[in-house]
Motif scaffolding. Structure first.
Motif, short mmCIF file in Angstrom:
data_model
loop_
_atom_site.label_atom_id
_atom_site.label_comp_id
_atom_site.label_asym_id
_atom_site.label_seq_id
_atom_site.Cartn_x
_atom_site.Cartn_y
_atom_site.Cartn_z
N PRO A 199 0.94 -1.05 -0.19
CA PRO A 199 -0.03 0.02 0.06
C PRO A 199 0.83 1.28 0.15
O PRO A 199 1.57 1.44 0.91
N ALA A 200 0.86 1.92 -1.16
CA ALA A 200 1.67 3.28 -1.32
C ALA A 200 1.12 4.24 -1.40
O ALA A 200 1.70 5.53 -1.44
N THR A 201 -0.30 4.18 -1.81
CA THR A 201 -1.29 5.92 -1.86
C THR A 201 -2.44 5.89 -0.73
O THR A 201 -2.85 4.74 -0.31
N PRO A 202 -3.04 6.90 -0.70
CA PRO A 202 -4.28 6.85 0.07
C PRO A 202 -5.22 6.10 -0.47
O PRO A 202 -6.00 5.55 0.17
N ASP A 254 -10.90 13.26 -4.12
CA ASP A 254 -10.99 14.33 -5.02
C ASP A 254 -12.33 14.44 -5.65
O ASP A 254 -13.09 13.73 -6.08
N HIS A 255 -12.81 15.62 -5.76
CA HIS A 255 -13.94 16.02 -6.44
C HIS A 255 -14.16 15.72 -7.75
O HIS A 255 -15.34 15.19 -7.97
N PRO A 257 -9.19 8.73 -3.79
CA PRO A 257 -8.65 9.27 -2.33
C PRO A 257 -7.19 9.86 -2.50
O PRO A 257 -6.41 9.35 -3.08
N LEU A 258 -7.31 11.02 -1.99
CA LEU A 258 -5.86 11.82 -2.08
C LEU A 258 -5.16 11.85 -0.51
O LEU A 258 -3.97 12.05 -0.92
N VAL A 317 -0.88 9.50 5.42
CA VAL A 317 -0.59 8.98 4.01
C VAL A 317 -1.22 10.09 3.15
O VAL A 317 -2.71 10.42 3.23
N GLY A 318 -0.47 11.00 2.40
CA GLY A 318 -1.37 11.85 1.59
C GLY A 318 -0.51 12.33 0.40
O GLY A 318 0.77 12.53 0.62
N PHE A 319 -1.21 12.80 -0.66
CA PHE A 319 -0.45 13.38 -1.97
C PHE A 319 0.07 14.76 -1.48
O PHE A 319 -0.79 15.47 -1.02
#
Length: 404
Positions: free
Chosen positions: A183-186, A238-239, A244-245, A261-263
């Motif tokens: 798992p590497a991103t939101p 993200d709208h 998920p960001l 975890v977030g961009f």
């Protein structure tokens, strides 16, 4: 995933090497809990830049928006911070890891199954890129170095620039090893969290936020049950794309988030094809996946003497794993394949060390030791039975009592 009806709705040893191996078994409860917790959790927010004015949306609609998100191409930077509250092992973990590397035949510092566990603690900055299901890249940035894991078609490459070592495998070889797909991103964390949504869960929309320069809704997921160590999970969605960001998990005990975890930057354009190209640098040591141990015995190598608490015994115990309770209060229980951990005076120096890492408890089940993090706790009884869950110590003791 079933739709929601409202904003607050629920759905359905001896020689040095032998000593290291033996010590490793007993450190497993602490280390594995940390890795497991990292797979569950998420983040306290990165700094937001105001609350954008977006159209109203219900929890049901936002869940559906996430489910329909079809982003396959992106590039960006992700910051991940994990604070599980693990005890300081005084470098023991590093020593064990080095020992394992020395024992392994064909060991490589570029092996993903070893390197990616680094994400279970501390703060890391990642560069990520994706171009459909056949091309992904994750790089862990370090001081004057980085570790990269690249999936390009059939090939899977790992590269440690500091050691100039390369790992190479194929998708088929890596398919059974989840460490190759961390798992590497939101989005990865959000998918895991939303699997927990059922009638024991409250789900609401809590306004808006701006993440990595993009407008987003905030989805909040909370347990309705008492006894869980999870306080709340917040997912910034993200709208525009529904992806998920940012993902935040805070513990019921309060304080900072368990994982963040977030961009910090994100671009949904197609990455350049060269992003996923990899050729081993000149002079690099290249290790093929088949040369690595991964916990398997080497062909032709004499079978080592097994202790009562061997890896085979542990695997047999896990085959009999049962889940007690439901929802956020679920507890996994299994037989570890031997007697309990050697804590206390009877365990000598090792027992004293392990005892200092956990809390001794008593109940109808007998005695045992609870090893705790800020999220996942584990009780190991004197007869070798383990109870593990994102629940309080009292909940584990109750489950062990009822198990008798």
């Amino acid at each position: 995933m079933a739709p929601y009806a409202s904003d607050d709705t629920t759905t359905a040893g001896e020689e040095p090497s032998a000593g290291r191996r033996r010590a490793a078994r007993y450190v497993v409860p602490v280390t594995v809990m940390g890795v497991a917790a990292a797979t569950i959790g998420l983040v306290p927010a990165l700094a937001d830049s105001g609350d954008p004015d977006l159209p109203k949306i219900t929890a049901a609609q936002l869940i559906e928006k996430i489910a329909k998100s079809d982003v396959e191409q992106l590039s960006g930077t992700v910051k991940i911070t994990t604070d599980l509250g693990l005890p300081d092992l005084g470098g023991l973990e590093s020593s064990l890891a080095s020992g394992a590397m020395e024992q392994g035949e064909g060991g490589s510092s570029a092996d993903p199954s070893a390197r990616l566990t680094e994400l279970a603690s501390g703060t890391h900055t990642l560069r990520v890129a994706a171009d459909g299901p056949d091309r992904q890249k994750v790089s862990i940035l370090e001081d004057a170095a980085e570790y990269s894991l690249i999936h390009d078609g059939k090939d899977v490459w790992g590269y440690d620039s500091k050691a100039n070592e390369v790992y190479h495998g194929t998708v088929d070889e890596a398919a059974g090893n989840r460490e190759h797909q961390p798992p590497a991103t939101p989005e990865d964390f959000a998918e895991e969290a939303l699997k927990s949504v059922d009638d024991t869960t409250s789900v609401t929309v809590d306004g808006t936020a701006q993440v990595a320069g993009r407008d987003a809704y905030k989805l909040v997921v909370k347990p309705r049950q008492s006894g869980s160590t999870v306080g709340a999970i917040s997912i910034a969605v993200d709208h525009e794309t529904g992806m998920p960001l940012k993902f935040t998990l805070t513990p019921s005990s309060g304080g900072s988030a368990v994982v963040d975890v977030g961009f910090t930057k994100v671009d949904f354009g197609r990455p350049a094809a060269s992003t996923f190209d990899f050729t081993p640098p000149k002079g690099a040591k290249v290790t093929e996946d088949g040369e690595l141990d991964h916990g398997r015995e080497h062909p032709g190598k004499p079978e080592p003497e097994r202790t009562p608490k061997s890896e085979e015994d542990l695997a047999k115990g896990l085959d009999g794993l049962k889940v007690l309770g439901e929802g956020w209060n679920s507890i996994a229980t299994f037989d570890t394949g031997g007697e309990g951990l050697p804590t206390g005076e009877a365990g000598g120096d090792l027992g004293g060390f392990l005892g200092s890492l956990g809390d001794r408890v008593k109940g109808d089940f007998g005695t045992g030791t609870v090893f705790s993090t800020r999220l996942v706790n584990a009780l190991i009884t004197e007869d070798g039975t383990a109870y593990v869950g994102a629940v309080t110590k009292d909940a584990l003791v109750k489950a062990a009592n009822e198990g008798k």
